[in-house]
Design a protein around this motif. Structure first.
Motif, PDB file in Angstrom:
ATOM      1  N   CYS A  94      58.934  84.307  61.904  1.00 26.65           N
ATOM      2  CA  CYS A  94      59.625  85.215  61.177  1.00 26.65           C
ATOM      3  C   CYS A  94      61.169  85.775  61.620  1.00 26.65           C
ATOM      4  O   CYS A  94      61.491  85.436  62.773  1.00 26.65           O
ATOM      5  N   THR A  96      62.582  88.425  62.705  1.00 20.61           N
ATOM      6  CA  THR A  96      62.400  89.137  63.808  1.00 20.61           C
ATOM      7  C   THR A  96      62.291  88.337  65.219  1.00 20.61           C
ATOM      8  O   THR A  96      63.185  88.492  66.255  1.00 20.61           O
ATOM      9  N   TYR A 101      62.699  78.747  54.736  1.00 18.35           N
ATOM     10  CA  TYR A 101      62.673  80.131  53.975  1.00 18.35           C
ATOM     11  C   TYR A 101      63.090  79.545  52.363  1.00 18.35           C
ATOM     12  O   TYR A 101      62.108  80.085  51.524  1.00 18.35           O
ATOM     13  N   SER A 115      59.237  80.011  50.740  1.00 20.30           N
ATOM     14  CA  SER A 115      59.171  81.389  50.353  1.00 20.30           C
ATOM     15  C   SER A 115      58.463  81.613  48.900  1.00 20.30           C
ATOM     16  O   SER A 115      58.766  80.766  47.943  1.00 20.30           O
ATOM     17  N   GLU A 135      59.599  86.285  48.309  1.00 20.77           N
ATOM     18  CA  GLU A 135      59.895  87.681  49.318  1.00 20.77           C
ATOM     19  C   GLU A 135      61.106  87.436  49.677  1.00 20.77           C
ATOM     20  O   GLU A 135      61.976  86.559  50.004  1.00 20.77           O
ATOM     21  N   ARG A 136      61.633  88.687  50.274  1.00 21.31           N
ATOM     22  CA  ARG A 136      62.887  88.784  51.009  1.00 21.31           C
ATOM     23  C   ARG A 136      62.669  88.055  52.319  1.00 21.31           C
ATOM     24  O   ARG A 136      61.824  88.033  52.827  1.00 21.31           O
ATOM     25  N   GLU A 157      63.655  88.965  55.320  1.00 21.93           N
ATOM     26  CA  GLU A 157      63.093  90.033  56.277  1.00 21.93           C
ATOM     27  C   GLU A 157      61.581  90.001  56.123  1.00 21.93           C
ATOM     28  O   GLU A 157      60.950  90.460  57.044  1.00 21.93           O
ATOM     29  N   GLU A 158      60.919  89.655  55.119  1.00 25.20           N
ATOM     30  CA  GLU A 158      59.508  89.621  54.975  1.00 25.20           C
ATOM     31  C   GLU A 158      58.677  88.450  54.856  1.00 25.20           C
ATOM     32  O   GLU A 158      57.470  88.316  55.082  1.00 25.20           O
ATOM     33  N   PHE A 159      59.653  87.279  55.110  1.00 19.64           N
ATOM     34  CA  PHE A 159      59.170  85.850  55.209  1.00 19.64           C
ATOM     35  C   PHE A 159      58.173  85.754  56.587  1.00 19.64           C
ATOM     36  O   PHE A 159      58.859  86.086  57.671  1.00 19.64           O
ATOM     37  N   LEU A 160      57.246  85.231  56.605  1.00 16.36           N
ATOM     38  CA  LEU A 160      56.303  84.686  57.803  1.00 16.36           C
ATOM     39  C   LEU A 160      55.977  83.353  57.371  1.00 16.36           C
ATOM     40  O   LEU A 160      55.180  83.011  56.566  1.00 16.36           O
TER      41      LEU A 160
END
Length: 104
Positions: free
Chosen positions: A6, A8, A33, A37, A40-41, A43-46
């Protein structure tokens, strides 16, 4: 081995790896991404476990990775200004998982 799943995880690498590699990995993450994706934004992508970007830190880990020829898709060298990096593609669940090793 460091794992990036992610944004982060990617941001936490700042200061721990050369900026050139961080910038390159940021670009790679952005491409994943855009491709994977579901609206999703970022920041929320995993990334799924088998899609995570991995940074190989130890030469023994690298040797083990390169020995498994059945799943090794490719190995290429990338010049990042004054750094040389290996970009290794490993077949994982019908995807290619990206591994990076910074040559020192």
């Amino acid at each position: 081995m460091k794992r990036i799943q992610c944004l982060t995880d990617l941001n936490n690498l700042a200061g721990g790896i050369p900026d050139e590699l961080l910038n390159y990995l940021s670009s790679e993450f952005s491409h994943l991404y855009e491709y994977l994706s579901n609206g999703e934004r970022i920041e929320e992508f995993l990334l799924e476990n088998h899609q995570a970007i991995l940074i190989v830190e130890d030469s023994k880990e690298l040797d083990l990775l390169l020995q498994n020829r059945l799943v090794l898709e490719y190995v290429e060298e990338i010049q990042l200004n004054s750094y040389l990096c290996l970009r290794i593609g490993i077949s994982q669940l019908e995807d290619i998982q990206l591994h990076y090793y910074l040559k020192v």
